[in-house]
Design an enzyme around this catalytic site. Structure first.
Site, PDB file in Angstrom:
ATOM      1  N   PRO A 112       0.825  -1.216   0.000  1.00 20.31           N
ATOM      2  CA  PRO A 112       0.000   0.000   0.000  1.00 20.31           C
ATOM      3  C   PRO A 112       0.859   1.267   0.000  1.00 20.31           C
ATOM      4  O   PRO A 112       1.920   1.294   0.635  1.00 20.31           O
ATOM      5  CB  PRO A 112      -0.825  -0.115   1.288  1.00 20.31           C
ATOM      6  CG  PRO A 112      -0.187  -1.182   2.106  1.00 20.31           C
ATOM      7  CD  PRO A 112       0.592  -2.061   1.177  1.00 20.31           C
ATOM      8  N   GLY A 114       2.383   4.789   0.802  1.00 20.25           N
ATOM      9  CA  GLY A 114       2.528   5.716   1.923  1.00 20.25           C
ATOM     10  C   GLY A 114       2.169   5.124   3.270  1.00 20.25           C
ATOM     11  O   GLY A 114       1.870   5.840   4.215  1.00 20.25           O
ATOM     12  N   ALA A 115       2.195   3.793   3.376  1.00 15.47           N
ATOM     13  CA  ALA A 115       1.725   3.156   4.610  1.00 15.47           C
ATOM     14  C   ALA A 115       2.867   2.673   5.501  1.00 15.47           C
ATOM     15  O   ALA A 115       2.628   1.983   6.485  1.00 15.47           O
ATOM     16  CB  ALA A 115       0.795   1.997   4.261  1.00 15.47           C
ATOM     17  N   LEU A 117       5.463   0.802   4.443  1.00 15.16           N
ATOM     18  CA  LEU A 117       6.069  -0.460   3.998  1.00 15.16           C
ATOM     19  C   LEU A 117       7.008  -0.236   2.806  1.00 15.16           C
ATOM     20  O   LEU A 117       7.352  -1.185   2.090  1.00 15.16           O
ATOM     21  CB  LEU A 117       4.985  -1.488   3.628  1.00 15.16           C
ATOM     22  CG  LEU A 117       4.041  -1.890   4.769  1.00 15.16           C
ATOM     23  CD1 LEU A 117       3.043  -2.940   4.293  1.00 15.16           C
ATOM     24  CD2 LEU A 117       4.811  -2.433   5.974  1.00 15.16           C
ATOM     25  N   GLY A 118       7.418   0.994   2.603  1.00 11.50           N
ATOM     26  CA  GLY A 118       8.451   1.243   1.587  1.00 11.50           C
ATOM     27  C   GLY A 118       7.961   1.128   0.159  1.00 11.50           C
ATOM     28  O   GLY A 118       8.709   0.732  -0.736  1.00 11.50           O
ATOM     29  N   SER A 119       6.682   1.519  -0.086  1.00  8.47           N
ATOM     30  CA  SER A 119       6.132   1.397  -1.442  1.00  8.47           C
ATOM     31  C   SER A 119       6.910   2.244  -2.443  1.00  8.47           C
ATOM     32  O   SER A 119       7.239   1.775  -3.535  1.00  8.47           O
ATOM     33  CB  SER A 119       4.668   1.823  -1.439  1.00  8.47           C
ATOM     34  OG  SER A 119       4.563   3.116  -0.873  1.00  8.47           O
ATOM     35  N   SER A 120       7.199   3.486  -2.075  1.00  6.71           N
ATOM     36  CA  SER A 120       7.837   4.363  -3.062  1.00  6.71           C
ATOM     37  C   SER A 120       9.242   3.869  -3.376  1.00  6.71           C
ATOM     38  O   SER A 120       9.655   3.835  -4.542  1.00  6.71           O
ATOM     39  CB  SER A 120       7.869   5.814  -2.571  1.00  6.71           C
ATOM     40  OG  SER A 120       8.528   5.899  -1.340  1.00  6.71           O
ATOM     41  N   ALA A 122      10.317   0.807  -3.274  1.00  7.94           N
ATOM     42  CA  ALA A 122      10.229  -0.414  -4.085  1.00  7.94           C
ATOM     43  C   ALA A 122       9.903  -0.074  -5.535  1.00  7.94           C
ATOM     44  O   ALA A 122      10.480  -0.649  -6.468  1.00  7.94           O
ATOM     45  CB  ALA A 122       9.185  -1.360  -3.498  1.00  7.94           C
ATOM     46  N   ASP A 164      15.432   2.995   3.101  1.00  4.19           N
ATOM     47  CA  ASP A 164      14.366   2.316   2.347  1.00  4.19           C
ATOM     48  C   ASP A 164      14.881   1.782   1.012  1.00  4.19           C
ATOM     49  O   ASP A 164      14.592   0.648   0.617  1.00  4.19           O
ATOM     50  CB  ASP A 164      13.216   3.288   2.046  1.00  4.19           C
ATOM     51  CG  ASP A 164      12.438   3.684   3.288  1.00  4.19           C
ATOM     52  OD1 ASP A 164      13.023   3.668   4.381  1.00  4.19           O
ATOM     53  OD2 ASP A 164      11.258   4.021   3.156  1.00  4.19           O
TER      54      ASP A 164
HETATM   55  C1  MEV Z   1      10.354   6.550   5.834  1.00  2.00           C
HETATM   56  O1  MEV Z   1      10.030   5.260   5.312  1.00  2.00           O
HETATM   57  C2  MEV Z   1      11.516   6.448   6.775  1.00  2.00           C
HETATM   58  C3  MEV Z   1      12.008   7.769   7.342  1.00  2.00           C
HETATM   59  O2  MEV Z   1      13.077   7.460   8.246  1.00  2.00           O
HETATM   60  C4  MEV Z   1      12.506   8.692   6.254  1.00  2.00           C
HETATM   61  C5  MEV Z   1      13.779   8.189   5.603  1.00  2.00           C
HETATM   62  O3  MEV Z   1      14.535   7.420   6.211  1.00  2.00           O
HETATM   63  O4  MEV Z   1      14.038   8.614   4.457  1.00  2.00           O
HETATM   64  C6  MEV Z   1      10.920   8.479   8.134  1.00  2.00           C
END
Ligand code: MEV
Length: 329
Positions: A112, A114-115, A117-120, A122, A164
């Site tokens: 999903p 912005g939830a 789980l690293g969608s952007s 990936a 990420d």
């Molecule tokens: C976002 O998934 C993780 C943060 O630590 C931002 C980042 O590391 O770029 C909030």
């Protein structure tokens, strides 16, 4: 036509503090974004995204048309998604030395948006991998990670860490501190359970909020340093195979993130549901504000408790994915 996929991730420890040079330990999970690219004969880029959120969308840009999507999803979400894809295509063009390459891009994701789980990450990692391959100029996962980081850095206004993107590119459990990124060797079995509230947070705004608190209050800066201490203790526990201690430290990490203002009522409710169900530990994962929590529980109890928690839309077990970005046959 080339398809690559890359995994999402959960943060065992260290989100937000990693932006300020503290270490973090994200772990890739077996939920992937798949990006298919096909070279075009012109310089345009057409992006089609299916199931990224509840609705899919399609958008074409390039040439003389200033096309913006006419779709039924929040504009901010589409703009952010487009920023990531546009950045990934730019990186692939640069890596391949083909500044005018056009593509049809199709994105499918089990992660999903912005939830937490690293969608952007990936999507960006898979897009760079697929597009460089499509141009006959594949690059190593570490180089994909580096280019994907530059995209996140730009889209998040210079406030992104490498965590990420590195984790998604190389897979497994990783340790990231500033520029120093590496895979962790022997990690014990980590029985992750994810709870998802159906919402999302705005990573850029949440990161900016933490920076503002850090600048306003010394004790917020101390809180960030304390997260670094938790991560270092967490690494020792991981190396020693002490999963119970890992869980206790996850609880601590959640409390510190809460103090920094990035939790949410729904996330706290899910964290407490998992704890009440005897999870070894539970915390929010990613930028916060809404989205997902991760709990450690070898039994089915936390998942069941999460499923019945008001506000929890989905609860699932997430296995560690030892594989990072890969081309799909
Ligand atoms: C976002 O998934 C993780 C943060 O630590 C931002 C980042 O590391 O770029 C909030």
């Amino acid at each position: 036509m080339t398809t690559s996929s890359a995994p999402g991730k959960v943060y065992l420890f260290g989100e937000h503090a990693v932006v300020y040079g503290e270490p973090a330990v994200p772990c890739a999970i077996q939920r992937r974004a798949r990006v298919t690219v096909a070279a075009r004969s012109d310089e345009r880029v057409r992006v089609e995204a299916q199931e990224l959120t509840l609705d899919g969308f399609a958008v074409t840009w390039g040439g003389d048309a200033d096309d913006r999507p006419d779709v039924d999803v929040p504009a901010a979400l589409v703009d952010a998604a487009m920023g990531y894809v546009e950045g990934a295509i730019e990186q692939a063009r640069e890596a391949a030395g083909e500044p005018g390459a056009g593509f049809d891009v199709t994105i499918e994701s089990e992660i999903p948006l912005g939830a937490g789980l690293g969608s952007s990450a990936a999507v960006v990692v898979a897009a760079i991998d697929a597009a460089t391959r499509e141009l006959g100029a594949p690059i190593e996962p570490e180089a994909v990670a580096d280019r994907a980081y530059r995209v996140e850095h730009d889209v998040q206004d210079g406030e992104a860490s490498r965590a990420d993107t590195f984790c998604s590119a190389v897979g497994g459990a990783v340790r990231v501190q500033g520029e120093d990124c590496r895979r962790l060797g022997d990690v014990p079995n980590l029985p992750f359970v994810v709870g998802y509230d159906g919402g999302s947070g705005d990573t850029g705004a949440l990161v900016a909020g933490v920076r503002a608190r850090k600048e306003a209050y010394d004790f917020a800066a101390d809180t960030i340093a304390a997260i670094g201490d938790v991560v270092r203790r967490g690494e020792q526990a991981l190396e020693g195979g002490d999963v119970e201690e890992v869980g206790r430290l996850m609880d601590f990490n959640h409390g510190l993130l809460s103090a920094l203002g990035v939790s949410a009522r729904s996330l706290d409710a899910m964290v407490w549901a998992a704890r009440d169900a005897d999870a070894l530990g539970a915390k929010l994962t990613g930028a916060g504000g809404g989205g997902c929590v991760v709990a450690l529980d070898p039994t089915e109890q936390s998942r069941t408790a999460l499923k019945y928690t008001p506000g929890c839309e989905d609860a699932f077990r997430a296995e560690l994915d030892t594989e990072g970005v890969r081309v799909e046959e």
